[in-house]
Write a protein that holds these residues in place. Structure first.
Motif, PDB file in Angstrom:
ATOM      1  N   VAL A  47      39.190  31.550  42.477  1.00 29.21           N
ATOM      2  CA  VAL A  47      38.474  31.842  41.237  1.00 29.21           C
ATOM      3  C   VAL A  47      37.099  31.179  41.210  1.00 29.21           C
ATOM      4  O   VAL A  47      36.105  31.797  40.805  1.00 29.21           O
ATOM      5  CB  VAL A  47      39.300  31.387  40.010  1.00 29.21           C
ATOM      6  N   ALA A 143      44.162  39.203  40.688  1.00 29.22           N
ATOM      7  CA  ALA A 143      43.024  38.712  39.888  1.00 29.22           C
ATOM      8  C   ALA A 143      42.019  39.827  39.598  1.00 29.22           C
ATOM      9  O   ALA A 143      41.131  39.660  38.761  1.00 29.22           O
ATOM     10  CB  ALA A 143      42.323  37.568  40.612  1.00 29.22           C
ATOM     11  N   ASN A 145      39.512  40.958  41.266  1.00 28.60           N
ATOM     12  CA  ASN A 145      38.121  40.551  41.496  1.00 28.60           C
ATOM     13  C   ASN A 145      37.564  41.063  42.821  1.00 28.60           C
ATOM     14  O   ASN A 145      36.513  40.602  43.271  1.00 28.60           O
ATOM     15  CB  ASN A 145      37.993  39.025  41.435  1.00 28.60           C
TER      16      ASN A 145
END
Length: 239
Positions: A47, A143, A145
């Motif tokens: 992250v 996630a 992403n």
């Protein structure tokens, strides 16, 4: 996948600690605790530092036509934003396009290059975070992403004859040209006559074909001179 491992390790660690009755169960609790910490660390790194990902650049090149629909005037337009330091560019990639494309604003930079080349194009470089392989995508894909946007750069390559104007400057220029249309035509005729007379003094035997070519060159020369004069005026007076 990594989130699933994290949840399983937490549940298993808690279960083993509560119900541990022998050495093996205690060892399993320690292993699950380590797995939990490792999973949490890897998720945090993904992250915050994009662990398991790499920067990928995609390049797209498109031919440009004038931002304005007028066939007599090629221009690249922009629209100032806020205090005027930031701007978006308005461009078209074909003549059938009614409305110009507006460049992105988020983490975007621009370069304008003018040259003697008659072709105009825009080169768009887009930078994204992408997973290095399917293994990392499986671990952290939840996630959502993958293909995370980083930044974008526009490089406009246009001929020297194309001015770069704000929308307001372009409107002011068109108005100025229209208001002075009669004067421009009259002055153009005078300029052309002067050029022809000068040429004929130097060469009284100038044939009709050469004279016509001279007239065309004089028209272009005067048009470029007037446009440059009015463009400079507009750029000084209008933002």
């Amino acid at each position: 996948m990594m989130l699933f491992i994290l949840i399983i390790s937490v549940v298993g660690f808690a279960f083993c600690n509560v119900f541990a009755k022998n050495f093996l169960q205690k060892v399993l609790a320690v292993v699950l605790g380590i797995v939990f910490l490792a999973s949490l660390t890897l998720i945090t790194l993904n992250v915050t530092n994009h662990f398991g990902m790499e920067t990928v650049t995609t390049v797209k090149s498109q031919a440009l036509v004038s931002s304005a629909t007028s066939k007599d005037f090629n221009v690249l337009l922009y629209q100032p934003l806020g205090n005027g330091k930031e701007k978006v560019y308005l461009y078209r990639t074909n003549e059938e396009q009614k409305k110009p494309i507006v460049s992105k604003t988020d983490k975007t930079s621009f370069t304008i290059k003018q040259s003697n080349n008659n072709d105009a194009k825009v080169i768009i470089k887009k930078y994204e975070w992408v997973y290095k392989n399917d293994f990392y995508k499986l671990l952290f894909g939840i996630a959502d992403n993958n293909h995370e946007y980083i930044k974008q750069h526009y490089r406009f390559e246009i001929p020297n004859s194309w001015p770069v104007l704000s929308v307001n400057q372009a409107k002011a220029f068109a108005k100025l040209m229209k208001e002075n249309n009669d004067k421009i035509k009259a002055d153009a005729q005078t300029f052309i006559k002067e050029q022809v007379m000068k040429a004929m003094k130097q060469n009284p035997m100038l044939d009709e074909a050469s004279k016509q070519k001279l007239i065309e060159q004089a028209q272009k020369q005067y048009q470029a001179k007037v446009m440059q004069q009015y463009l400079q005026q507009v750029k000084k007076e209008v933002k």
